[in-house]
Design an enzyme around this catalytic site. Sequence first.
Site, short mmCIF file in Angstrom:
data_model
loop_
_atom_site.label_atom_id
_atom_site.label_comp_id
_atom_site.label_asym_id
_atom_site.label_seq_id
_atom_site.Cartn_x
_atom_site.Cartn_y
_atom_site.Cartn_z
N GLY A 230 0.73 2.31 2.39
CA GLY A 230 1.49 2.84 1.26
C GLY A 230 2.00 4.25 1.37
CD GLU A 265 -4.27 -3.73 4.83
OE1 GLU A 265 -3.44 -3.65 3.89
OE2 GLU A 265 -5.15 -4.60 4.88
N PRO A 266 -1.32 1.06 7.58
CG PRO A 266 -1.26 2.66 9.32
CD PRO A 266 -2.15 1.62 8.68
N GLY A 267 2.25 1.04 7.43
CA GLY A 267 3.45 0.41 7.98
C GLY A 267 4.58 1.41 8.10
NE ARG A 268 7.92 2.67 2.80
CZ ARG A 268 8.85 1.82 2.36
NH1 ARG A 268 10.11 2.01 2.70
NH2 ARG A 268 8.54 0.81 1.58
NE ARG A 304 13.36 0.58 2.46
CZ ARG A 304 13.64 1.76 1.94
NH1 ARG A 304 14.67 2.46 2.39
NH2 ARG A 304 12.91 2.26 0.99
CE1 TYR A 308 12.43 -3.51 -2.47
CE2 TYR A 308 12.89 -2.26 -0.48
CZ TYR A 308 12.29 -3.33 -1.10
OH TYR A 308 11.54 -4.19 -0.37
CB CYS A 333 32.20 -11.35 -0.26
SG CYS A 333 33.48 -11.26 0.99
CE1 TYR A 362 7.78 -3.37 4.66
CE2 TYR A 362 7.78 -0.97 4.77
CZ TYR A 362 7.09 -2.16 4.67
OH TYR A 362 5.72 -2.16 4.56
C1 LIG Z 1 3.24 -3.96 2.89
C2 LIG Z 1 1.78 -3.82 3.04
C3 LIG Z 1 1.23 -2.74 3.74
C4 LIG Z 1 2.06 -1.64 4.34
O1 LIG Z 1 2.66 -0.82 3.38
P1 LIG Z 1 3.41 0.51 3.86
O2 LIG Z 1 3.93 1.08 2.61
O3 LIG Z 1 4.48 0.10 4.79
O4 LIG Z 1 2.39 1.38 4.52
C5 LIG Z 1 -0.15 -2.69 3.87
N1 LIG Z 1 -0.94 -3.66 3.35
C6 LIG Z 1 -0.45 -4.71 2.68
C7 LIG Z 1 -1.38 -5.72 2.14
C8 LIG Z 1 0.92 -4.82 2.49
O5 LIG Z 1 1.41 -5.86 1.81
#
Ligand SMILES: *Cc1c(COP(=O)(O)O)cnc(C)c1O
Length: 409
Positions: A230, A265-268, A304, A308, A333, A362
């Site tokens: 997050g 669980e880092p993504g972004r 995105r 959003y 379109c 994303y």
């Molecule tokens: C999407 C998601 C993440 C990653 O979120 P980021 O904002 O990209 O860090 C981690 N855990 C779960 C369960 C998610 O659905």
Amino acid sequence: MHAEDVPLPLIAQEVGTPVYVYSRATLERHAQVFRDGLNDVPDKLIAFAVKANPNLAVLKVLQSQGYGADVVSVGEMRRALAAGIAPEKVVFSGVGKTRAELIAGLEAGIGQFNIESEEEGLELAEVARELGLEAQCTLRINPDVDAGTHDKISTGKADNKFGVPISQAGQIFGKLASEGGVNLRGVAVHIGSQLGDLAPLENAFNKLGELVSALRGAGHTITHVDLGGGLGVPYKQGETPPSPAEYGAMVARVTADWGVKLIFEPGRVIAGNAGVLLTRVVRVKRGVKDPFVIVDAAMNDLARPALYGAYHDFTAVEPNGRDMTANIVGPICETGDTFAMGRLCDHLEAGDLAVFRTAGAYGATMASSYNSRGFVAEVLVDGDKYAVVADRIDAGAIMDAERVPEWLA
Ligand SMILES: *Cc1c(COP(=O)(O)O)cnc(C)c1O
């Protein structure tokens, strides 16, 4: 403009546009900075959220950094394993895991299932017993906090679909803990994405800490807590989301006496600023007020802004020193296929190259073939070399997978 030492015009010429361009060095730096931020957390697993960028080469870079994977489908699980991530380092999240997905995860021997409901927990227990296996699990809690982010990426409010309500957590935990087939050893939380403030996270973690004490008080053994992802990234100049170091300091303080292994669980925050979407201007069209800069990337390549209202910085690859105020749009379109209105940006003409920045998370993963545009290509740069890490799938290949039944012919 270069990606590491590779000129972007070279990639545009050889691979075509639109194309996502990722930097190996930036991915590695982000992976290290996030881990360094957690130096004061002794026992941890960092599992990259695969949905942010599931490209195999990207996953391979993170695997080499010792990262595990947070997956939300069997497809993502297969990618993580194909990239060489050990099954023990795979965490399976998601509210709608099918029976087939539960079986696939069990058979692969993944390290953790984050159970999102009592119903899912009972089904997982039953399936595991049938297979003669034991699922390692945490129960995902919905802590009912407002993450203060966009509604569509908030996941921790009471009326969101994720996790079990914190008010019912003790009772559901007790019920699932007594089931054979599951080893329920902890709790999990993930309250949303692109968080610009640590306060909601800290609030959620504190609630989780109280729950851990209560569960222990009820006789349960708690050894694992998953704190989700997050952490936000800056999309605009001047935005200053909390740094991994600030995040890590808060986590270390809040969890100091929990005595558990922590999962992240880092993504972004890992992938976002490690990629750009490279695009070419098709033409510039006069408007009533501002001109429309029509680029060859569209909402099907980068969703995105349409989904959003998200902001992506937009700059010329070879700026000519002048600027303009323009509406930046794609060819699709739909009026939603608008990247920016009234944006002050570099002066651009037909044929010029430009990039949307902060597109490494994303981005390609949300691509579709809407308007029969095919799937965008992806490139990974490493110093002065680069490789195409996802082929462009053209509209013809997608059409080849379709059939007109005989009774229509
Ligand atoms: C999407 C998601 C993440 C990653 O979120 P980021 O904002 O990209 O860090 C981690 N855990 C779960 C369960 C998610 O659905």
